[in-house]
Structure formats: structure tokens, C-alpha cells
Design an enzyme around this catalytic site. Structure first.
Site, PDB file in Angstrom:
ATOM      1  CE1 TYR A  44      -3.689   2.493   0.840  1.00  0.00           C
ATOM      2  CE2 TYR A  44      -2.515   3.032   2.856  1.00  0.00           C
ATOM      3  CZ  TYR A  44      -3.530   3.285   1.961  1.00  0.00           C
ATOM      4  OH  TYR A  44      -4.395   4.326   2.195  1.00  0.00           O
ATOM      5  CG  ASP A  59      -3.309  12.161   5.502  1.00  0.00           C
ATOM      6  OD1 ASP A  59      -3.449  12.530   4.318  1.00  0.00           O
ATOM      7  OD2 ASP A  59      -3.860  11.153   5.977  1.00  0.00           O
ATOM      8  CG  ASP A  86      -4.834   7.429   0.495  1.00  0.00           C
ATOM      9  OD1 ASP A  86      -5.806   7.964  -0.052  1.00  0.00           O
ATOM     10  OD2 ASP A  86      -4.494   7.661   1.682  1.00  0.00           O
ATOM     11  CG  ASP A  88      -5.475  11.989  -0.322  1.00  0.00           C
ATOM     12  OD1 ASP A  88      -5.477  11.050   0.495  1.00  0.00           O
ATOM     13  OD2 ASP A  88      -4.548  12.812  -0.396  1.00  0.00           O
ATOM     14  CG  HIS A 113      -8.257   3.951  -0.695  1.00  0.00           C
ATOM     15  ND1 HIS A 113      -8.379   5.196  -0.117  1.00  0.00           N
ATOM     16  CD2 HIS A 113      -7.146   3.411  -0.159  1.00  0.00           C
ATOM     17  CE1 HIS A 113      -7.381   5.394   0.738  1.00  0.00           C
ATOM     18  NE2 HIS A 113      -6.610   4.336   0.727  1.00  0.00           N
ATOM     19  CD  GLU A 115     -10.105  10.471   1.533  1.00  0.00           C
ATOM     20  OE1 GLU A 115      -9.370   9.462   1.616  1.00  0.00           O
ATOM     21  OE2 GLU A 115      -9.843  11.543   2.113  1.00  0.00           O
ATOM     22  CB  CYS A 123      -6.011  11.652   9.352  1.00  0.00           C
ATOM     23  SG  CYS A 123      -6.189  10.084  10.216  1.00  0.00           S
ATOM     24  NE  ARG A 158     -10.887   7.262   3.790  1.00  0.00           N
ATOM     25  CZ  ARG A 158      -9.770   7.702   4.349  1.00  0.00           C
ATOM     26  NH1 ARG A 158      -8.601   7.146   4.039  1.00  0.00           N
ATOM     27  NH2 ARG A 158      -9.791   8.711   5.198  1.00  0.00           N
ATOM     28  CD  GLU A 188     -10.546   5.673   7.520  1.00  0.00           C
ATOM     29  OE1 GLU A 188     -10.398   4.486   7.869  1.00  0.00           O
ATOM     30  OE2 GLU A 188      -9.587   6.461   7.376  1.00  0.00           O
ATOM     31  CG  ASN A 210      -7.401   2.210   7.759  1.00  0.00           C
ATOM     32  OD1 ASN A 210      -6.275   1.739   7.907  1.00  0.00           O
ATOM     33  ND2 ASN A 210      -7.637   3.515   7.737  1.00  0.00           N
TER      34      ASN A 210
HETATM   35  C1  LIG Z   1      -5.321   5.129   5.406  1.00  0.00           C
HETATM   36  C2  LIG Z   1      -4.974   6.574   5.449  1.00  0.00           C
HETATM   37  O1  LIG Z   1      -5.846   7.268   4.584  1.00  0.00           O
HETATM   38  C3  LIG Z   1      -3.560   6.817   4.914  1.00  0.00           C
HETATM   39  O2  LIG Z   1      -3.341   7.869   4.285  1.00  0.00           O
HETATM   40  O3  LIG Z   1      -2.697   5.976   5.172  1.00  0.00           O
HETATM   41  C4  LIG Z   1      -5.040   7.186   6.876  1.00  0.00           C
HETATM   42  C5  LIG Z   1      -4.257   6.407   7.894  1.00  0.00           C
HETATM   43  C6  LIG Z   1      -3.960   7.118   9.209  1.00  0.00           C
HETATM   44  O4  LIG Z   1      -3.868   8.350   9.240  1.00  0.00           O
HETATM   45  O5  LIG Z   1      -3.730   6.426  10.198  1.00  0.00           O
HETATM   46  C7  LIG Z   1      -6.518   7.331   7.263  1.00  0.00           C
HETATM   47  O6  LIG Z   1      -7.094   6.383   7.790  1.00  0.00           O
HETATM   48  O7  LIG Z   1      -7.082   8.399   6.980  1.00  0.00           O
HETATM   49 MG   LIG Z   2      -5.112   8.657   3.368  1.00  0.00          MG
END
Ligand SMILES: C[C@](O)(C(=O)O)[C@H](CC(=O)O)C(=O)O
Ligand SMILES: [Mg+2]
Length: 297
Positions: A44, A59, A86, A88, A113, A115, A123, A158, A188, A210
């Protein structure tokens, strides 16, 4: 021969052969090599990982498609293991999302994925997330499905709806995404095993759990998750968090003690490193190819 399969087909094969399929975060090419060597069947590239590790940013939707593509190419250049990425919120409207999917395929990603958060995303495990309407999310999925050239390229929807709108609304969105062509659902930041059960019994598509640390979801074991109907289990930043802690200890120790003797045990040895890199095979080739040059000198 598995290498004859497209990345998407390799991802689908791994999903069919592993129940659940564990998917581990690899923030760079070298960690991807290690994950592959120890036997993982899917890896991933985390959006948080790209932001944090490659750009030193939080993030919060600050990295671009090209930032992510660069990291993808490094990883897919080093390993065959199918890579879930990811993306986004897809970086824009329908035409942008379409470009994103085409570029993801070109870079060798196997799956993505996308979202349903607003572009100014957070996040998934932080409070006060905002999501777009179900209709807008469905349009995002349609744009993805329409843009892929390999029908096996895996498109996962997602939903971040659970936090603000609850389980039923999240499942309802997931259902709409499946009807629009999504191949899987990323549920999520749910908080109980029963929530996965509810997703999996209501929906006819693979479900991803997740299992990220220090978040809203407990660290369930893969067997509990399998029993609850999860088909994929994601560990997005687990290795990254551990690497960071080790690095910090090394930096502090060097500063405090004046040498690194106390932290050598935390380190991979030179030989271990070389082994993952196939260093010796390269060296043998080098000796063979340049043998004449050596005798010329
Ligand atoms: C999965 C996730 O989108 C990521 O960017 O890795 C994050 C992970 C995290 O911040 O722990 C998320 O769950 O938003
Ligand atoms: Mg993410």
C-alpha cells in the site's frame, strides 16, 4: 505466469487467494522490497505516508497527484507485488479524476481507493471530517470506472460517512458506490467488529478494514476480521511509525552519547540490507561485465 498478469489482475488474484488479504504500507521502494521478500501479497502507498515521509507535511490534502505518482513509480519499479494506492479525493472534478486513474494505471498501480471527504480532507481517524453528498461521491466512482483501461484495475470506494452520519448512512453510500461500479468498499474509522459484519452482509463486494494504530478502530486480529466478513485488512502506516521511532532513538543517542553503540541492535546489518537489495548478484555481474577493464589497467 503471474508476471504476465496486469497489476490489477495480480491484485484480484491475491484477493481471491487470501482471506483476508493483508495489505501493508510501504512508504518507499526499499520497504516494499522487504514486504515482498517476507511474503506479503499486496502492498500500500498511503496518502498520509506520502505527505509525512516524502514531503514532511501533515495528511491534510496538501500533496498532489504528481507527488503520489513519483512514489508509486519508485515502488512499482522495484517490486511485482500489487500496489494499492490512496488517491485521497481524486484531486479534482470528474475530468481530473479521470486523469488520475489513467496516470495511476500508467505508473503501475494495481488498485486505488477514493474517498467521499471534501477536498479539504483530514485523516479518517480525526474529528470533524466533512463529506460530499452521496451523489457527488457516486460521480467520483463513475469517473474512475469510466477512465480505467484495464478492466481488472481495482477501484475501491472509501466512505468516511460513519463518523458524522452513522452506520446505516455509510452502508447506503457504499451500496450506491457499488451500483456505480466500485469493486470494493473501504469502511473507514468504524469502531466495532459488528460494523464490518453489517457492511459485509449488506453489500455484495469485498470489504476493507483499516487497522491503523492510534485511531478510532481497535487493533483487531485478522482472524476476528475474517470472521466479521472483512476481505482485506490494511496496515497503512505501521512500519513507518516503527521506523520513525527507531530513527528518533538513533538521532538522540548519537547526540547524547557521542556514538551509536547502544542502538546498533536496532539496526539492520549491512549484510541484511544487501540481501534485500540482491547486492551480491549485482556485484557478480559487475565483476563479470568489467573483468576486461580491470586487466586493462
Ligand atoms: C489510510 C490513510 O488514509 C492513509 O493515508 O494511510 C489514513 C491512515 C492514518 O492516518 O492512520 C486514514 O485512515 O485516513
Ligand atoms: Mg489517506
Amino acid at each position: 505466469m503471474s508476471n504476465a498478469l496486469t497489476p490489477g489482475a495480480r491484485f484480484r488474484k491475491a484477493l481471491a487467494e487470501n482471506n483476508p488479504l493483508q495489505i501493508v504500507g510501504t512508504v518507499n521502494a526499499y520497504t516494499a522490497l522487504m514486504a515482498e521478500r517476507v511474503g506479503h501479497h499486496a502492498i500500500y502507498l498511503s496518502g498520509g505516508g506520502v505527505a509525512n515521509a516524502s514531503y514532511g507535511l501533515p495528511d491534510l490534502g496538501m500533496t498532489t497527484m504528481n507527488d503520489v505518482l513519483e512514489d508509486i513509480r519508485r515502488i512499482t519499479g522495484a517490486v511485482e507485488t500489487p500496489l494499492l494506492v490512496d488517491i485521497d479525493t481524486g484531486w479534482g472534478g470528474a475530468f481530473n479524476i479521470s486523469r488520475t486513474i489513467k496516470e495511476m494505471e500508467r505508473a503501475g498501480a494495481a488498485a486505488v481507493h477514493i474517498e467521499d471527504q471534501v477536498a479539504q480532507k483530514r485523516c479518517g481517524h480525526r474529528p470533524n471530517k466533512a463529506i460530499v453528498t452521496k451523489e457527488e461521491m457516486v460521480d467520483r466512482i463513475k469517473a474512475c470506472v469510466d477512465a480505467r483501461t484495464d478492466e481488472n484495475f481495482f477501484i475501491m470506494a472509501r466512505t468516511d460517512a460513519f463518523q458524522q452520519e452513522g452506520l446505516e448512512a455509510a452502508i447506503d453510500r457504499a451500496q450506491a458506490c457499488i451500483e456505480a461500479g466500485a469493486d470494493g468498499i473501504f469502511a473507514e474509522a468504524v469502531t466495532e467488529l459488528d460494523h464490518y459484519k453489517a457492511f459485509s452482509s449488506a453489500l455484495d463486494a469485498p470489504i476493507l478494514a483499516n487497522i491503523t494504530e492510534f485511531g478510532a478502530t481497535p487493533l483487531y486480529n485478522r482472524s476476528e476480521l475474517a470472521e466479521a466478513g472483512a476481505d482485506m485488512v490494511l496496515y497503512p502506516l505501521s512500519a513507518f511509525r516503527a521506523m520513525n521511532k527507531a530513527a528518533l532513538m538513533v538521532y538522540e543517542n548519537i547526540l547524547d552519547k557521542g556514538d551509536q553503540k547502544d542502538v546498533v541492535d536496532l539496526m539492520q546489518t549491512r549484510m541484511e540490507l544487501y540481501d534485500f537489495l540482491n547486492y551480491h548478484q549485482f556485484e557478480e555481474k559487475l565483476d563479470a561485465l568489467f573483468a576486461n577493464k580491470k586487466s586493462d589497467q
